[in-house]
Scaffold this active site. Structure first.
Site, PDB file in Angstrom:
ATOM      1  N   CYS A   1       0.838  -1.187   0.000  1.00  0.00           N
ATOM      2  CA  CYS A   1       0.000   0.000   0.000  1.00  0.00           C
ATOM      3  C   CYS A   1       0.879   1.245   0.000  1.00  0.00           C
ATOM      4  O   CYS A   1       1.880   1.305   0.720  1.00  0.00           O
ATOM      5  CB  CYS A   1      -0.950   0.083   1.181  1.00  0.00           C
ATOM      6  SG  CYS A   1      -2.129  -1.256   1.255  1.00  0.00           S
TER       7      CYS A   1
ATOM      8  N   ARG B   1       4.299  -0.462  -4.615  1.00  0.00           N
ATOM      9  CA  ARG B   1       3.953  -0.983  -3.297  1.00  0.00           C
ATOM     10  C   ARG B   1       2.648  -1.767  -3.303  1.00  0.00           C
ATOM     11  O   ARG B   1       2.330  -2.469  -2.339  1.00  0.00           O
ATOM     12  CB  ARG B   1       3.810   0.168  -2.310  1.00  0.00           C
ATOM     13  CG  ARG B   1       5.044   1.012  -2.169  1.00  0.00           C
ATOM     14  CD  ARG B   1       4.788   2.150  -1.219  1.00  0.00           C
ATOM     15  NE  ARG B   1       4.691   1.666   0.139  1.00  0.00           N
ATOM     16  CZ  ARG B   1       5.724   1.521   0.947  1.00  0.00           C
ATOM     17  NH1 ARG B   1       6.917   1.835   0.543  1.00  0.00           N
ATOM     18  NH2 ARG B   1       5.566   1.061   2.168  1.00  0.00           N
TER      19      ARG B   1
ATOM     20  N   TRP C   1      -2.630  -2.797  -1.690  1.00  0.00           N
ATOM     21  CA  TRP C   1      -2.281  -4.222  -1.800  1.00  0.00           C
ATOM     22  C   TRP C   1      -3.157  -4.911  -0.768  1.00  0.00           C
ATOM     23  O   TRP C   1      -2.963  -4.755   0.436  1.00  0.00           O
ATOM     24  CB  TRP C   1      -0.808  -4.418  -1.491  1.00  0.00           C
ATOM     25  CG  TRP C   1      -0.323  -5.817  -1.712  1.00  0.00           C
ATOM     26  CD1 TRP C   1       0.152  -6.350  -2.879  1.00  0.00           C
ATOM     27  CD2 TRP C   1      -0.225  -6.867  -0.745  1.00  0.00           C
ATOM     28  NE1 TRP C   1       0.517  -7.662  -2.692  1.00  0.00           N
ATOM     29  CE2 TRP C   1       0.293  -8.006  -1.400  1.00  0.00           C
ATOM     30  CE3 TRP C   1      -0.550  -6.971   0.607  1.00  0.00           C
ATOM     31  CZ2 TRP C   1       0.505  -9.223  -0.738  1.00  0.00           C
ATOM     32  CZ3 TRP C   1      -0.341  -8.182   1.263  1.00  0.00           C
ATOM     33  CH2 TRP C   1       0.180  -9.279   0.586  1.00  0.00           C
TER      34      TRP C   1
ATOM     35  N   ASN D   1      -1.849   2.012   5.577  1.00  0.00           N
ATOM     36  CA  ASN D   1      -0.979   0.913   5.141  1.00  0.00           C
ATOM     37  C   ASN D   1      -0.621   0.125   6.386  1.00  0.00           C
ATOM     38  O   ASN D   1      -0.129   0.700   7.350  1.00  0.00           O
ATOM     39  CB  ASN D   1       0.290   1.488   4.490  1.00  0.00           C
ATOM     40  CG  ASN D   1       1.348   0.424   4.265  1.00  0.00           C
ATOM     41  OD1 ASN D   1       1.031  -0.755   4.089  1.00  0.00           O
ATOM     42  ND2 ASN D   1       2.605   0.832   4.271  1.00  0.00           N
ATOM     43  N   GLY D   2      -0.872  -1.185   6.365  1.00  0.00           N
ATOM     44  CA  GLY D   2      -0.564  -2.006   7.533  1.00  0.00           C
ATOM     45  C   GLY D   2      -1.719  -2.942   7.839  1.00  0.00           C
ATOM     46  O   GLY D   2      -2.612  -3.118   7.011  1.00  0.00           O
TER      47      GLY D   2
ATOM     48  N   GLU E   1      17.991 -17.767  -6.930  1.00  0.00           N
ATOM     49  CA  GLU E   1      17.574 -16.420  -7.314  1.00  0.00           C
ATOM     50  C   GLU E   1      16.976 -16.433  -8.735  1.00  0.00           C
ATOM     51  O   GLU E   1      15.969 -15.769  -9.006  1.00  0.00           O
ATOM     52  CB  GLU E   1      18.772 -15.460  -7.218  1.00  0.00           C
ATOM     53  CG  GLU E   1      18.552 -14.056  -7.713  1.00  0.00           C
ATOM     54  CD  GLU E   1      17.448 -13.285  -6.993  1.00  0.00           C
ATOM     55  OE1 GLU E   1      16.903 -13.767  -5.993  1.00  0.00           O
ATOM     56  OE2 GLU E   1      17.101 -12.205  -7.490  1.00  0.00           O
TER      57      GLU E   1
ATOM     58  N   LYS F   1      13.190 -15.261  -9.697  1.00  0.00           N
ATOM     59  CA  LYS F   1      12.908 -14.235 -10.710  1.00  0.00           C
ATOM     60  C   LYS F   1      11.868 -14.759 -11.686  1.00  0.00           C
ATOM     61  O   LYS F   1      10.917 -14.073 -12.018  1.00  0.00           O
ATOM     62  CB  LYS F   1      14.169 -13.858 -11.508  1.00  0.00           C
ATOM     63  CG  LYS F   1      15.185 -12.996 -10.831  1.00  0.00           C
ATOM     64  CD  LYS F   1      14.764 -11.584 -10.553  1.00  0.00           C
ATOM     65  CE  LYS F   1      14.029 -11.465  -9.236  1.00  0.00           C
ATOM     66  NZ  LYS F   1      14.786 -11.338  -8.035  1.00  0.00           N
TER      67      LYS F   1
ATOM     68  N   GLU G   1       8.236 -15.216 -10.064  1.00  0.00           N
ATOM     69  CA  GLU G   1       7.470 -14.052  -9.640  1.00  0.00           C
ATOM     70  C   GLU G   1       6.960 -13.212 -10.801  1.00  0.00           C
ATOM     71  O   GLU G   1       5.914 -12.587 -10.681  1.00  0.00           O
ATOM     72  CB  GLU G   1       8.220 -13.206  -8.614  1.00  0.00           C
ATOM     73  CG  GLU G   1       9.434 -12.479  -9.094  1.00  0.00           C
ATOM     74  CD  GLU G   1      10.115 -11.693  -7.963  1.00  0.00           C
ATOM     75  OE1 GLU G   1       9.449 -11.205  -7.053  1.00  0.00           O
ATOM     76  OE2 GLU G   1      11.351 -11.573  -8.012  1.00  0.00           O
TER      77      GLU G   1
ATOM     78  N   HIS H   1      18.214 -36.531  -5.158  1.00  0.00           N
ATOM     79  CA  HIS H   1      17.466 -36.861  -3.937  1.00  0.00           C
ATOM     80  C   HIS H   1      15.991 -36.496  -4.070  1.00  0.00           C
ATOM     81  O   HIS H   1      15.286 -36.438  -3.065  1.00  0.00           O
ATOM     82  CB  HIS H   1      18.087 -36.141  -2.729  1.00  0.00           C
ATOM     83  CG  HIS H   1      19.511 -36.533  -2.495  1.00  0.00           C
ATOM     84  ND1 HIS H   1      19.883 -37.776  -2.033  1.00  0.00           N
ATOM     85  CD2 HIS H   1      20.663 -35.854  -2.696  1.00  0.00           C
ATOM     86  CE1 HIS H   1      21.195 -37.836  -1.943  1.00  0.00           C
ATOM     87  NE2 HIS H   1      21.697 -36.682  -2.351  1.00  0.00           N
TER      88      HIS H   1
ATOM     89  N   LYS I   1       6.368  -4.398  -3.919  1.00  0.00           N
ATOM     90  CA  LYS I   1       7.809  -4.205  -3.796  1.00  0.00           C
ATOM     91  C   LYS I   1       8.259  -4.153  -2.345  1.00  0.00           C
ATOM     92  O   LYS I   1       9.305  -4.677  -1.990  1.00  0.00           O
ATOM     93  CB  LYS I   1       8.164  -2.884  -4.494  1.00  0.00           C
ATOM     94  CG  LYS I   1       9.630  -2.542  -4.480  1.00  0.00           C
ATOM     95  CD  LYS I   1      10.373  -3.382  -5.476  1.00  0.00           C
ATOM     96  CE  LYS I   1      11.858  -3.134  -5.474  1.00  0.00           C
ATOM     97  NZ  LYS I   1      12.573  -4.278  -6.052  1.00  0.00           N
TER      98      LYS I   1
HETATM   99  O1  M6R Z   1      13.182  -4.966   0.434  1.00  0.00           O
HETATM  100  P1  M6R Z   1      13.707  -6.323   0.796  1.00  0.00           P
HETATM  101  O2  M6R Z   1      15.030  -6.617   0.195  1.00  0.00           O
HETATM  102  O3  M6R Z   1      13.707  -6.546   2.283  1.00  0.00           O
HETATM  103  O4  M6R Z   1      12.650  -7.324   0.182  1.00  0.00           O
HETATM  104  C1  M6R Z   1      12.735  -8.697   0.402  1.00  0.00           C
HETATM  105  C2  M6R Z   1      11.856  -9.445  -0.563  1.00  0.00           C
HETATM  106  O5  M6R Z   1      10.523  -9.075  -0.392  1.00  0.00           O
HETATM  107  C3  M6R Z   1      12.255  -9.202  -2.020  1.00  0.00           C
HETATM  108  O6  M6R Z   1      13.586  -9.504  -2.244  1.00  0.00           O
HETATM  109  C4  M6R Z   1      11.368 -10.046  -2.957  1.00  0.00           C
HETATM  110  O7  M6R Z   1      11.658 -11.390  -2.800  1.00  0.00           O
HETATM  111  C5  M6R Z   1      11.584  -9.587  -4.399  1.00  0.00           C
HETATM  112  N1  M6R Z   1      10.317  -9.416  -5.046  1.00  0.00           N
HETATM  113  C6  M6R Z   1      12.373 -10.534  -5.201  1.00  0.00           C
HETATM  114  O8  M6R Z   1      12.532 -10.128  -6.509  1.00  0.00           O
END
Ligand code: M6R
Length: 617
Positions: free
Chosen positions: A2, A27, A76, A102-103, A490, A494, A497, A513, A612
């Protein structure tokens, strides 16, 4: 999660609010709304739409949006589906008060029941509407001004909040408060105007003078008057004005189709910025004031605990290898969300490193606060300057890679890995656990990494073509070993998501395994197989996938011949030393995920269900 923007001053509020929402859309983006008090008739107008900020903006094209006070929100969803009814701002029962939030109000159900018993009714499913009714209840019952009523109400609240409240009876005031969710106030010249927002991005461009609110602080903003901040006990709080400089140009797409692509391509520059003034290649020195200031504690640390989430956690896995290899001290890497709730053992001679791009991730922040309560040295590796994690840190290092807007983290990851490399090398030097030759070799190599990233980026068009052949896939596996194992994880994150393809990253030897059962002719398996430790072993893993007809895509070192014979597609990266391989091998995986998602016609910068900055736990 948010985004909030508020304005009170002498300009038309609407353009400031709508442009601010666009800057905060990373956000959350399932619905948006705006509230304005009209200068003409002092009417409180609220407009809300399901969908992105652009939908709201289009719907308002022919409206009279005058008003020099207002607030806006991009959502959000937590409580209640995305809809215009659940969108913010929410009105109080009488229609006098409006709120954006927000929260999460954790005790909203009991508060709602209490208020229902007092005759309040609710239109939405949100916890936020309960809060605005509670403020109104306090206002009516105790005959309070809105700031005081907000303080009274917040004393009853359990949970996290950043809120802005408007009272149509007082079109000259804006009230805001925070706990665990961020809020920044921008102060205009001579207090003629104030902006308030979830982060500094909507404020940059109007003023450099900003105040980051702390937990349980309530601010009252009035035109032409100094802002006043009180805590929930009604005590005055000192106001700490910071100078925040943000390059506005960096907030635009700069000719790229998406922020994510721009941020991938920014990496050579971002990594150079991260090293600037810290890595002195000619002198073979790494200068980090964070280490100098806490030298003894860092040198004598018995253990490092890295806490993070998502991509930052993956960077932490690489950091663990750096610190253990160079500094000879054990490192635990923890998901912040698990760490904070499992009564972990934290010693005063532990150093706890929080890694966070946003510096606002609720779980990381809470885990860090737990470490602080146990008297560990709290070390922040953060990108967003002035963010909550940065402010909670005893010391730390900014990544300085510039604002990252795309939800999928890219340059923040390479910045975090770079900072972890610099930190571990500087500490190893201070501890005497690294030889001069190794130290100099790594410094020399670090200094040319940006040029090598540029070489990887030149393959963008080829990766785009390769990506087209994988859009059909429903599943992907990613495999790596050693320093490239976190890179495999990672790469998988990527892809999933932004392309919504299920993907798992594994240490390649784990394949037999379990995951190998998934391999068939449909299954793409991405191997990160640069020419380093365990290279011959990973070739055996590739053979195992080939033997089961799996499709192999491999990231390899330039000139590789062995993997080339086995893989259907290869992407080459320049040679480097093993510890720095992630800084190169992750780039093709970022580009692969990007192009698969674009080919599938998906919104790369704002993937579904994600935000984000994850300010709820
Ligand atoms: O702002 P932060 O680095 O604490 O965020 C952590 C995760 O929410 C963030 O890395 C998330 O996994 C990303 N969307 C990955 O691309």
């Amino acid at each position: 999660m948010c985004g909030i923007v508020g304005y009170i001053g002498f300009r038309d509020a609407y353009p400031i609010l709508i442009n601010g929402l666009k800057r905060l859309e990373y956000r959350g983006y399932d619905s948006a709304g705006v509230a304005l008090i009209s200068d003409n008739d002092e009417h409180l107008n609220i407009y809300k739409e399901k969908g992105k900020v652009a939908v709201l903006e289009n719907s308002l094209a022919d409206k009279d949006l005058s008003g020099t006070i207002g607030m806006a929100h991009t959502r959000w969803a937590t409580h209640g589906e995305p809809s215009s009814i659940n969108a913010h701002p929410h009105l109080s029962q009488s229609g006098r008060l409006a709120i954006v939030h927000n929260g999460i109000i954790e005790n909203y159900a009991s508060l709602k029941k209490y208020l229902a018993g007092k005759g309040f009714t609710f239109k939405s499913c949100t916890d936020t509407e309960v809060l605005v009714q509670l403020i109104e209840y306090m206002q009516q019952t105790y005959n309070l001004c809105v700031a005081q009523a907000t303080r009274y109400a917040l004393r009853k609240v359990v949970g996290a909040y950043a809120i802005v409240v408007m009272d149509k009876e007082h079109p000259d005031e804006l009230v805001a408060a925070r706990k665990s969710s961020p809020l920044v106030v921008g102060i205009g010249e001579d207090n003629k105007e104030f902006l308030i927002a979830s982060d500094a991005l909507p404020i940059a461009g109007y003023t450099h003078n900003m105040v980051y609110l702390n937990d349980e602080e309530v601010v009252l903003l009035r035109r032409n008057q100094p802002m006043s901040v009180k805590n929930l006990k009604n005590e005055d709080v000192n106001i700490d004005v910071k100078q925040v400089d943000i390059d506005i140009d960096k907030l635009e797409k700069g000719g790229y189709d998406h922020y994510m692509l721009k941020e991938i391509f920014e990496q050579p520059k971002a990594i150079s910025d991260c090293m600037r003034g810290r890595l002195l290649q000619k002198k073979h020195q790494i200068v980090l004031s964070a280490i100098n200031l806490h030298r003894e504690q860092l040198i004598n640390a018995k253990r490092f605990i890295i806490i993070a989430c998502g991509t930052s956690w993956h960077a932490g896995l690489i950091g663990k290898q750096y610190i253990e290899n160079y500094c000879d001290v054990p490192v635990a890497v923890e998901y912040a969300s698990e760490f904070r709730y499992r009564n972990p053992v934290i010693m005063p001679d532990d150093v706890v490193i929080a890694i966070s791009q946003s510096g606002e991730t609720a779980d990381t922040l809470a885990a860090f606060q737990l470490a602080k309560a146990h008297h560990a040295l709290c070390f922040g590796i953060v990108n967003a300057v002035g963010s909550s994690v940065a402010r909670e840190s005893d010391t730390g290092i900014y990544t300085h890679v510039g604002p990252e807007i795309g939800v999928a983290s890219t340059k923040a990851f390479t910045g975090q890995v770079m900072v972890l490399a610099l930190f571990s090398l500087a500490l190893a030097k201070a501890k005497g656990t690294i030889g001069q030759k190794d130290y100099e070799e790594i410094i020399d190599e670090l200094s040319i990494i940006p040029e090598k990233i540029k070489v990887v980026l030149q393959q963008n068009d080829r990766i785009k073509e390769i990506a087209k052949t994988y859009t059909y896939a429903r599943n992907f596996l990613y495999m790596g070993r050693g320093y490239n194992y976190p890179v495999a994880m990672e790469g998988a994150l990527k892809l999933k998501e932004i392309s919504y393809i299920h993907a798992e990253g594994y240490p390649a030897a784990e394949m037999k395994h379990g995951p190998i059962a998934l391999v068939d002719a449909e299954m793409p398996v991405v191997f990160v197989a640069t020419h380093h430790q365990l290279y011959t072993k990973i070739i055996s893993n590739i053979e195992e996938v080939k033997a089961r007809n799996g499709r192999v895509l491999a990231v390899v070192t330039q000139g590789d011949t062995s993997v080339r014979k086995l893989a259907e597609h290869i992407i080459e990266v320049p040679p480097t030393i093993a510890p720095l391989a992630p800084l190169l091998s992750v780039i093709p995986l970022q580009l692969l995920a990007y192009h698969v998602a674009v080919e599938k016609g998906l919104n790369v910068d704002q993937p579904r269900n994600l935000a984000k900055s994850v300010t709820v736990e």
